[in-house]
Design a protein around this motif. Sequence first.
Motif, PDB file in Angstrom:
ATOM      1  N   LYS A  16       1.074  -1.183  -0.003  1.00 23.40           N
ATOM      2  CA  LYS A  16      -0.015  -0.306  -0.030  1.00 23.40           C
ATOM      3  C   LYS A  16       1.121   1.547  -0.046  1.00 23.40           C
ATOM      4  CE  LYS A  16      -2.559  -0.139   3.694  1.00 23.40           C
ATOM      5  NZ  LYS A  16      -2.001  -1.676   4.103  1.00 23.40           N
ATOM      6  N   GLY A  35      -0.654   4.539   9.542  1.00 24.57           N
ATOM      7  CA  GLY A  35      -0.055   3.266   9.420  1.00 24.57           C
ATOM      8  C   GLY A  35       0.463   3.544  10.881  1.00 24.57           C
ATOM      9  N   ARG A  39       1.459   2.897  14.827  1.00 22.12           N
ATOM     10  CA  ARG A  39       2.938   2.625  14.642  1.00 22.12           C
ATOM     11  C   ARG A  39       3.366   3.120  16.623  1.00 22.12           C
ATOM     12  NH1 ARG A  39       5.611  -1.550  12.107  1.00 22.12           N
ATOM     13  NH2 ARG A  39       4.010  -2.175  10.392  1.00 22.12           N
ATOM     14  N   ARG A  96       9.464   0.138  12.317  1.00 20.83           N
ATOM     15  CA  ARG A  96       8.896  -0.808  11.673  1.00 20.83           C
ATOM     16  C   ARG A  96      10.010  -1.810  12.070  1.00 20.83           C
ATOM     17  NH1 ARG A  96       5.501   0.885   9.232  1.00 20.83           N
ATOM     18  NH2 ARG A  96       5.657   2.767   8.175  1.00 20.83           N
ATOM     19  N   VAL A 104       1.312  -3.609  17.422  1.00 22.23           N
ATOM     20  CA  VAL A 104       0.528  -2.191  16.904  1.00 22.23           C
ATOM     21  C   VAL A 104      -1.332  -2.709  16.886  1.00 22.23           C
ATOM     22  CG1 VAL A 104       0.894  -3.002  14.730  1.00 22.23           C
ATOM     23  CG2 VAL A 104      -0.086  -0.994  15.599  1.00 22.23           C
ATOM     24  N   SER A 105      -1.242  -4.260  16.239  1.00 21.31           N
ATOM     25  CA  SER A 105      -3.345  -4.560  16.480  1.00 21.31           C
ATOM     26  C   SER A 105      -3.687  -4.191  17.205  1.00 21.31           C
ATOM     27  CB  SER A 105      -2.927  -6.021  15.639  1.00 21.31           C
ATOM     28  OG  SER A 105      -3.070  -5.399  14.878  1.00 21.31           O
ATOM     29  N   SER A 108      -4.394  -0.558  18.111  1.00 24.44           N
ATOM     30  CA  SER A 108      -5.284   0.820  17.555  1.00 24.44           C
ATOM     31  C   SER A 108      -6.828  -0.085  17.277  1.00 24.44           C
ATOM     32  CB  SER A 108      -4.577   0.082  15.853  1.00 24.44           C
ATOM     33  OG  SER A 108      -4.594  -1.406  15.640  1.00 24.44           O
ATOM     34  N   ARG A 114      -7.485   5.450  18.108  1.00 26.15           N
ATOM     35  CA  ARG A 114      -8.618   5.390  17.078  1.00 26.15           C
ATOM     36  C   ARG A 114      -9.157   7.088  16.807  1.00 26.15           C
ATOM     37  NH1 ARG A 114      -8.024   0.942  13.776  1.00 26.15           N
ATOM     38  NH2 ARG A 114      -8.339   2.197  12.670  1.00 26.15           N
ATOM     39  N   GLY A 134      -4.373   3.425   5.188  1.00 27.90           N
ATOM     40  CA  GLY A 134      -4.283   3.115   5.774  1.00 27.90           C
ATOM     41  C   GLY A 134      -5.362   1.640   5.912  1.00 27.90           C
ATOM     42  N   ASP A 136      -8.970   2.049   7.141  1.00 25.85           N
ATOM     43  CA  ASP A 136     -10.365   2.803   7.504  1.00 25.85           C
ATOM     44  C   ASP A 136     -10.155   3.827   6.862  1.00 25.85           C
ATOM     45  OD1 ASP A 136      -8.609   4.041   9.136  1.00 25.85           O
ATOM     46  OD2 ASP A 136      -9.794   4.330  10.780  1.00 25.85           O
ATOM     47  N   ILE A 137      -9.819   4.638   5.345  1.00 26.55           N
ATOM     48  CA  ILE A 137      -9.052   6.160   5.150  1.00 26.55           C
ATOM     49  C   ILE A 137     -11.113   5.663   4.194  1.00 26.55           C
ATOM     50  CG2 ILE A 137      -8.543   7.672   4.205  1.00 26.55           C
ATOM     51  CD1 ILE A 137      -6.955   6.178   7.261  1.00 26.55           C
ATOM     52  N   ARG A 185      -2.529 -10.052  12.394  1.00 16.87           N
ATOM     53  CA  ARG A 185      -2.266  -8.736  12.276  1.00 16.87           C
ATOM     54  C   ARG A 185      -4.138  -8.490  11.264  1.00 16.87           C
ATOM     55  NH1 ARG A 185       1.003  -4.752  10.476  1.00 16.87           N
ATOM     56  NH2 ARG A 185       2.711  -5.887   9.388  1.00 16.87           N
ATOM     57  N   ASP A 189      -7.427  -7.299  12.651  1.00 15.64           N
ATOM     58  CA  ASP A 189      -7.912  -5.926  11.663  1.00 15.64           C
ATOM     59  C   ASP A 189      -9.244  -6.271  11.575  1.00 15.64           C
ATOM     60  OD1 ASP A 189      -5.493  -4.945  12.679  1.00 15.64           O
ATOM     61  OD2 ASP A 189      -4.518  -5.027   9.906  1.00 15.64           O
ATOM     62  N   ARG A 192     -11.780  -6.565  14.487  1.00 16.71           N
ATOM     63  CA  ARG A 192     -11.653  -5.650  15.647  1.00 16.71           C
ATOM     64  C   ARG A 192     -13.423  -5.018  15.818  1.00 16.71           C
ATOM     65  NH1 ARG A 192      -7.699  -2.025  13.144  1.00 16.71           N
ATOM     66  NH2 ARG A 192      -9.085  -1.355  12.216  1.00 16.71           N
TER      67      ARG A 192
END
Length: 229
Positions: A16, A35, A39, A96, A104-105, A108, A114, A134, A136-137, A185, A189, A192
Amino acid sequence: MKDIIIAIDGYSSCGKSTFAKAIAEKLGYTFIDTGAMYRAVTLYAMRHNLISGEGSVNREALTAALPLISIRLLRNAQGGGNNVFLNGEDVTEEIRLAGVSDNVSRVSELAPVREHLVAQQRAMGQSKAVVMDGRDIGTVVFPNAELKIFMTASPEIRAQRRYRELVEKGVKTSLQEVENNIRQRDAIDENRAVSPLRKADNAALLDNSNMSVAEQMEWALKLVTSTQS
Ligand code: DC
């Protein structure tokens, strides 16, 4: 040509950021890697011992700390990506590392985190001419984005790509470990409660399992042109 918002969502490690960066560069738009923001919050939580060894997050303490967490994304002149600053410190590389990827999950999926970051992302897109990537953009941050793209590729191919990147950076890991992290992840993702990863109904689907970056760009630029006219 009118300036638009381009929302790029999809699974982790399907290219992405590379794709979004290339489109932004081509159009002279601002690239925003959301992201990296999740992070950076995760790194803050780890540094302040707000995540236990088993990965559970101290939700109350992290929520209380959110106003103390300043995240800035600056354009990296060389690669066109984002340099990420956490309370003034450049954490571009550190966010990273595997420790952050592992946690990170869990960070987030927290609604207060959020809400805090979505408000900042909306402010960044106010003047349009942005490519934001991302999860949810297109569904939450900019449901009215003029162009939405949802990216995917098979988990095996994503793991191979990510593994190669990590090895090039000198990170010691195994292909299996990377694939496990990706699958884990994906599951978090997608499942959730708050803003799960899903394709917006009006997003164009891009499965790049067998596509080069050049082919993806050609596909995307046609869409951009028809959206702008
Ligand atoms: O794109 P990335 O792999 O760097 O994202 C890191 C994590 O942040 C990923 O597990 C999902 C989460 N994320 C999110 O929940 N919403 C976004 N808009 C961007 C990322």
